[in-house]
Design a protein around this motif. Sequence first.
Motif, mmCIF file in Angstrom:
data_model
loop_
_atom_site.group_PDB
_atom_site.id
_atom_site.type_symbol
_atom_site.label_atom_id
_atom_site.label_comp_id
_atom_site.label_asym_id
_atom_site.label_seq_id
_atom_site.Cartn_x
_atom_site.Cartn_y
_atom_site.Cartn_z
ATOM 1 N N SER A 1 0.834 -1.203 0.000
ATOM 2 C CA SER A 1 0.000 0.000 0.000
ATOM 3 C C SER A 1 0.875 1.262 0.000
ATOM 4 C CB SER A 1 -0.939 -0.028 1.211
ATOM 5 O OG SER A 1 -1.896 0.975 1.080
ATOM 6 N N LEU A 2 1.963 1.242 0.794
ATOM 7 C CA LEU A 2 2.878 2.390 0.808
ATOM 8 C C LEU A 2 3.492 2.616 -0.571
ATOM 9 C CD1 LEU A 2 4.986 1.891 4.071
ATOM 10 C CD2 LEU A 2 3.347 3.715 3.600
ATOM 11 N N LEU A 3 3.891 1.531 -1.223
ATOM 12 C CA LEU A 3 4.539 1.672 -2.529
ATOM 13 C C LEU A 3 3.545 2.172 -3.575
ATOM 14 C CD1 LEU A 3 6.780 -1.509 -2.358
ATOM 15 C CD2 LEU A 3 7.544 0.882 -2.266
ATOM 16 N N ALA A 4 2.298 1.712 -3.463
ATOM 17 C CA ALA A 4 1.271 2.226 -4.392
ATOM 18 C C ALA A 4 1.088 3.727 -4.172
ATOM 19 C CB ALA A 4 -0.033 1.466 -4.189
ATOM 20 N N ARG B 1 -0.560 7.312 -9.355
ATOM 21 C CA ARG B 1 -1.657 8.251 -9.157
ATOM 22 C C ARG B 1 -2.874 7.664 -9.869
ATOM 23 N NH1 ARG B 1 2.097 12.066 -12.582
ATOM 24 N NH2 ARG B 1 1.144 11.809 -14.626
ATOM 25 N N PRO B 2 -4.082 8.068 -9.443
ATOM 26 C CA PRO B 2 -5.282 7.473 -10.025
ATOM 27 C C PRO B 2 -5.256 7.558 -11.557
ATOM 28 C CG PRO B 2 -5.856 8.819 -8.143
ATOM 29 C CD PRO B 2 -4.388 9.039 -8.387
ATOM 30 N N GLY B 3 -5.669 6.467 -12.192
ATOM 31 C CA GLY B 3 -5.688 6.429 -13.649
ATOM 32 C C GLY B 3 -4.467 5.741 -14.248
ATOM 33 N N ASP B 4 -3.400 5.565 -13.451
ATOM 34 C CA ASP B 4 -2.226 4.843 -13.958
ATOM 35 C C ASP B 4 -2.576 3.382 -14.231
ATOM 36 O OD1 ASP B 4 -0.626 7.030 -13.676
ATOM 37 O OD2 ASP B 4 0.434 6.323 -11.882
ATOM 38 N N LEU B 5 -1.738 2.750 -15.052
ATOM 39 C CA LEU B 5 -1.841 1.298 -15.241
ATOM 40 C C LEU B 5 -0.780 0.615 -14.375
ATOM 41 C CD1 LEU B 5 -2.152 0.990 -19.138
ATOM 42 C CD2 LEU B 5 -3.941 1.448 -17.453
ATOM 43 N N VAL B 6 -1.169 -0.455 -13.711
ATOM 44 C CA VAL B 6 -0.206 -1.268 -12.949
ATOM 45 C C VAL B 6 -0.244 -2.684 -13.509
ATOM 46 C CG1 VAL B 6 0.324 -2.268 -10.681
ATOM 47 C CG2 VAL B 6 -0.299 0.146 -10.860
ATOM 48 N N MET B 7 0.935 -3.188 -13.871
ATOM 49 C CA MET B 7 1.048 -4.548 -14.427
ATOM 50 C C MET B 7 1.048 -5.568 -13.305
ATOM 51 S SD MET B 7 1.829 -5.044 -17.685
ATOM 52 C CE MET B 7 1.660 -3.838 -18.958
ATOM 53 N N HIS C 1 -6.032 2.163 -4.779
ATOM 54 C CA HIS C 1 -5.344 3.413 -5.132
ATOM 55 C C HIS C 1 -5.819 3.987 -6.458
ATOM 56 C CE1 HIS C 1 -2.421 3.482 -1.785
ATOM 57 N NE2 HIS C 1 -2.748 2.195 -1.753
ATOM 58 N N GLY C 2 -6.917 3.455 -6.974
ATOM 59 C CA GLY C 2 -7.531 4.054 -8.164
ATOM 60 C C GLY C 2 -6.792 3.797 -9.455
ATOM 61 N N VAL C 3 -5.953 2.752 -9.474
ATOM 62 C CA VAL C 3 -5.235 2.441 -10.713
ATOM 63 C C VAL C 3 -6.000 1.351 -11.473
ATOM 64 C CG1 VAL C 3 -2.997 3.019 -9.709
ATOM 65 C CG2 VAL C 3 -3.817 0.646 -9.600
ATOM 66 N N THR C 4 -5.653 1.187 -12.750
ATOM 67 C CA THR C 4 -6.233 0.100 -13.544
ATOM 68 C C THR C 4 -5.198 -1.011 -13.644
ATOM 69 O OG1 THR C 4 -7.544 1.667 -14.803
ATOM 70 C CG2 THR C 4 -7.170 -0.488 -15.829
ATOM 71 N N LEU C 5 -5.625 -2.236 -13.368
ATOM 72 C CA LEU C 5 -4.685 -3.358 -13.391
ATOM 73 C C LEU C 5 -4.669 -3.997 -14.776
ATOM 74 C CD1 LEU C 5 -5.485 -4.944 -9.920
ATOM 75 C CD2 LEU C 5 -3.867 -3.121 -10.508
ATOM 76 N N GLN D 1 3.477 4.247 -26.119
ATOM 77 C CA GLN D 1 3.201 4.964 -27.369
ATOM 78 C C GLN D 1 1.848 5.655 -27.340
ATOM 79 O OE1 GLN D 1 3.487 2.302 -30.665
ATOM 80 N NE2 GLN D 1 5.598 2.892 -31.112
ATOM 81 N N VAL D 2 0.880 5.029 -26.692
ATOM 82 C CA VAL D 2 -0.449 5.663 -26.645
ATOM 83 C C VAL D 2 -0.598 6.533 -25.390
ATOM 84 C CG1 VAL D 2 -1.598 3.952 -28.102
ATOM 85 C CG2 VAL D 2 -1.541 3.592 -25.630
ATOM 86 N N GLY D 3 0.515 6.841 -24.755
ATOM 87 C CA GLY D 3 0.508 7.843 -23.682
ATOM 88 C C GLY D 3 0.104 7.334 -22.307
ATOM 89 N N GLU D 4 0.082 5.996 -22.126
ATOM 90 C CA GLU D 4 -0.285 5.470 -20.808
ATOM 91 C C GLU D 4 0.907 5.572 -19.851
ATOM 92 O OE1 GLU D 4 -3.156 4.673 -19.859
ATOM 93 O OE2 GLU D 4 -4.321 3.884 -21.537
ATOM 94 N N ARG D 5 0.621 5.841 -18.570
ATOM 95 C CA ARG D 5 1.660 5.788 -17.539
ATOM 96 C C ARG D 5 1.603 4.403 -16.887
ATOM 97 N NH1 ARG D 5 4.089 8.930 -13.338
ATOM 98 N NH2 ARG D 5 2.788 7.844 -11.816
ATOM 99 N N VAL D 6 2.721 3.701 -16.903
ATOM 100 C CA VAL D 6 2.773 2.352 -16.295
ATOM 101 C C VAL D 6 3.931 2.337 -15.305
ATOM 102 C CG1 VAL D 6 2.731 -0.136 -16.767
ATOM 103 C CG2 VAL D 6 2.113 1.465 -18.586
#
Length: 405
Positions: free
Chosen positions: A93-96, A101-107, A123-127, A151-156
């Motif tokens: 949770s601390l690392l998230a 930030r909300p809206g980021d992608l997390v693999m 944390h409001g991210v998309t997995l 390339q499509v501007g996603e933050r991962v």
Amino acid sequence: MDVELPILQFEDRPGVLDLGWGHPHPDLLPVTSWREAVQESLEVFGWRALTYGFAAGPGPLVEWLGEHLALTQKERTPASQFFVTNGASHALSLLATLYTRPGDLVMMDAPTYHYALRIFRDHGVTLVQAPVDDEGIDPAALDVLLGRLRQVGERVPLLYLVPTFANPTGKSLAEEHRRLLVEGAHRHGLTVIEDDTYRELAYDAAAPPALWSLDCSGPVVRVGTFSKTVAPGLRLGWINAAPHVVRRLVGLGYVDSGGGVNHSIALAMAVFGSSGRYRSHVERVRDRYAGQRDTLIAELRDAAPLLEFDRPEGGWFVWARLPSAVSTDGLLVSAHECGVSFTPGSVFFADPGNGAHHLRLAFSMLPPDQLAEAARRLGSALDRLTDASGCPADTGRPVRPRRAG
Ligand SMILES: Cc1ncc(COP(=O)(O)O)c(C=O)c1O
């Protein structure tokens, strides 16, 4: 009459042998030696054990832990790369908080620890499920996917995985994949969170090198915990990260306000470790868990031959596959009628529709005789679905389905 308020997370279901809980066997919790360590730590540290602690974790724990971890890695991790936490869940949770930030992608690895999915979602991210092959995460395919997303501007910013004796599969990522993964993370500016919860529960051979020990210069953050080796109720774990990350953790407002996380318990652990109690305790639990694994596997092979699974070389779980004609949901209903339970595979995937024919069986909590009986009941439950032979009359009782912990 007063209602007795609960003490534990575990919920007993009379008549059900529950292979769903990833909890330790109660006999393996070190009540006596922990009591001695607490007493000794109060004698050694006196009032210092009871006041606000150093933000990154007390020196005696970091010192012993650094030495201990160095036994299985090439270089010793310096104190500046430790931050003590309330266990691995807290670390995630601390690392998230720090990295996303909300809206980021997390693999996320697939399958992976189901509560990590929950923690990141908080944390409001998309997995996004990382591409996998038979060996685990496929570094080449990940490289391509990361390139496309960028390339499509996603933050991962993050990738999460349990590369060693994983929950739920019990498998470890191949060494070549580890190296390629870390190199790829460097290239893409991706931080890999290595959840190393099960490293010390290696039953057949030494655990593979941690991703952290391959590269501690930035791309890898390692999460460790004493929950599985000593006791989950201690709520004590740690993060290994580059010094600038540790400085950010130390600078969090609530750490500034409250000081080191779980300070008293951390000092007791320093005594538990440096006195040799940790080493002898872990040797004992390792032997017991290896025996419990062997019992469950032998009995499953006998009683449930339709289940396919690999023998896990460490950790707490068997990850089993059903014949494609049988769904895990169907088996769960039949299993409850036969007095046994497990965790369905679907909860371990970020994407819905996966794991419909898989189940996770925990061998950590039940003693060998109950594990053997649970395997027999599971075999009967499976037989009921495949040839309607029915479960043993005196074990069957319907129970309310529940999501296992
Ligand atoms: C892979 C993994 N990470 C983290 C945890 C939680 O650990 P902790 O009790 O230290 O929060 C577990 C517990 O089941 C786990 O299996």
